[in-house]
Design a protein around this motif. Structure first.
Motif, mmCIF file in Angstrom:
data_model
loop_
_atom_site.group_PDB
_atom_site.id
_atom_site.type_symbol
_atom_site.label_atom_id
_atom_site.label_comp_id
_atom_site.label_asym_id
_atom_site.label_seq_id
_atom_site.Cartn_x
_atom_site.Cartn_y
_atom_site.Cartn_z
ATOM 1 N N PHE A 121 0.860 -1.132 0.206
ATOM 2 C CA PHE A 121 -0.153 0.084 0.169
ATOM 3 C C PHE A 121 0.961 1.134 -0.012
ATOM 4 O O PHE A 121 0.530 2.088 -0.790
ATOM 5 C CB PHE A 121 -0.887 -0.098 1.310
ATOM 6 N N ILE A 122 1.986 1.275 0.936
ATOM 7 C CA ILE A 122 2.726 2.530 0.764
ATOM 8 C C ILE A 122 3.458 2.658 -0.568
ATOM 9 O O ILE A 122 3.541 3.809 -0.889
ATOM 10 C CB ILE A 122 3.815 2.289 2.176
ATOM 11 N N ALA A 123 3.762 1.651 -1.040
ATOM 12 C CA ALA A 123 4.315 1.813 -2.409
ATOM 13 C C ALA A 123 3.118 2.218 -3.461
ATOM 14 O O ALA A 123 3.734 3.125 -4.327
ATOM 15 C CB ALA A 123 4.978 0.661 -2.919
ATOM 16 N N LEU A 124 2.158 1.813 -3.395
ATOM 17 C CA LEU A 124 0.896 1.990 -4.486
ATOM 18 C C LEU A 124 0.484 3.664 -4.236
ATOM 19 O O LEU A 124 0.124 4.093 -5.177
ATOM 20 C CB LEU A 124 0.046 1.159 -4.106
ATOM 21 N N VAL A 125 0.554 4.195 -3.085
ATOM 22 C CA VAL A 125 -0.088 5.627 -2.960
ATOM 23 C C VAL A 125 0.730 6.614 -3.765
ATOM 24 O O VAL A 125 -0.108 7.287 -4.532
ATOM 25 C CB VAL A 125 -0.018 5.849 -1.552
ATOM 26 N N PRO A 126 2.048 6.753 -3.819
ATOM 27 C CA PRO A 126 2.657 7.927 -4.544
ATOM 28 C C PRO A 126 2.532 7.360 -6.183
ATOM 29 O O PRO A 126 2.609 8.338 -6.885
ATOM 30 C CB PRO A 126 4.121 7.863 -4.323
ATOM 31 N N ILE A 127 2.722 6.163 -6.487
ATOM 32 C CA ILE A 127 2.476 5.593 -7.761
ATOM 33 C C ILE A 127 0.964 6.111 -8.395
ATOM 34 O O ILE A 127 1.045 6.759 -9.448
ATOM 35 C CB ILE A 127 2.658 4.173 -7.759
ATOM 36 N N SER A 128 0.069 5.706 -7.355
ATOM 37 C CA SER A 128 -1.227 6.074 -7.806
ATOM 38 C C SER A 128 -1.726 7.658 -8.191
ATOM 39 O O SER A 128 -2.486 8.126 -8.977
ATOM 40 C CB SER A 128 -2.229 5.430 -6.997
ATOM 41 N N HIS A 129 -0.885 8.418 -7.029
ATOM 42 C CA HIS A 129 -1.129 9.673 -7.130
ATOM 43 C C HIS A 129 -0.601 10.404 -8.544
ATOM 44 O O HIS A 129 -1.194 11.391 -9.003
ATOM 45 C CB HIS A 129 -0.248 10.512 -6.029
ATOM 46 N N TYR A 130 0.653 9.996 -8.841
ATOM 47 C CA TYR A 130 1.261 10.271 -10.167
ATOM 48 C C TYR A 130 0.754 9.872 -11.353
ATOM 49 O O TYR A 130 0.796 10.553 -12.310
ATOM 50 C CB TYR A 130 2.873 10.316 -9.903
#
Length: 196
Positions: free
Chosen positions: A124-133
């Motif tokens: 989840f921690i990795a997916l949040v910034p990826i999803s944001h951008y």
């Protein structure tokens, strides 16, 4: 586990991996046709692909990561969303049911590694910034653009919100892991499992 049983289990694991991959390919095709392909970055979809990799390469930690994500976080959120919206697609049902079922039967044989909840949180921690951008804000994939309303009002600071959100998620993952370990057991301590 003797060599014959091990070979048979490995073959069945790969067959399950192919079935999950097929379900995700169908789900991806539908998302593409609907113009919602960025939704494949939702944690559940990524967890399903991690389950495929874990089943194919006999990596119980990978399977546990995807399984715990589905059972403790993603699928409950999906069910709430379906109840709120009153609709869902047939490939979404398949994508939220087949991967955790395949993972459950795999982990019933291998045991549930203790690393699962921590790796699921890291997912989840990795997916949040990826999803944001990489995803449109209107889709709010992995809550990367808009915070949960009931936490946002109590924790308006960026880092306080993230810390509380992650702590709550880890608590759910650890609780689910403890309860599921009663049914799935833990891997024997003297058995080396493939690394993830």
């Amino acid at each position: 586990m003797d060599v014959m049983n091990s070979s048979d289990f490995h073959s069945r694991s790969r067959l399950m991996a192919l079935l999950v991959l097929l379900s995700m390919a169908l789900h991806s095709y539908v998302k593409w046709r609907l113009g919602t392909l960025p939704e494949l970055l939702w944690g559940c979809n990524v967890a399903s692909f991690i389950i495929v990799v874990g089943l194919w390469f006999r990596a119980p930690s990978a399977v546990a990561t995807g399984f715990l994500w589905h059972v403790c976080i993603g699928d409950p959120a999906y069910i709430v969303d379906v109840l709120r919206s009153g609709s869902t697609g047939w490939t979404s049902v398949l994508a939220h049911s087949l991967p955790p079922i395949a993972a459950f039967f795999y982990l019933r044989r291998t045991g549930l590694p203790r690393s699962g909840p921590y790796l699921a949180l890291l997912l989840f921690i990795a997916l949040v910034p990826i999803s944001h951008y990489l995803t449109p804000s209107v889709l709010n994939i992995n809550l990367a653009h808009e915070r949960l309303w009931f936490l946002k009002s109590r924790f308006p600071g960026h880092w306080s919100y993230r810390a509380v959100f992650c702590a709550g998620m880890l608590a759910l993952l650890l609780l689910g892991d403890a309860l599921l370990a009663l049914a799935l057991k833990r891997p024997p301590k003297n058995v080396e499992s493939p690394a993830f």
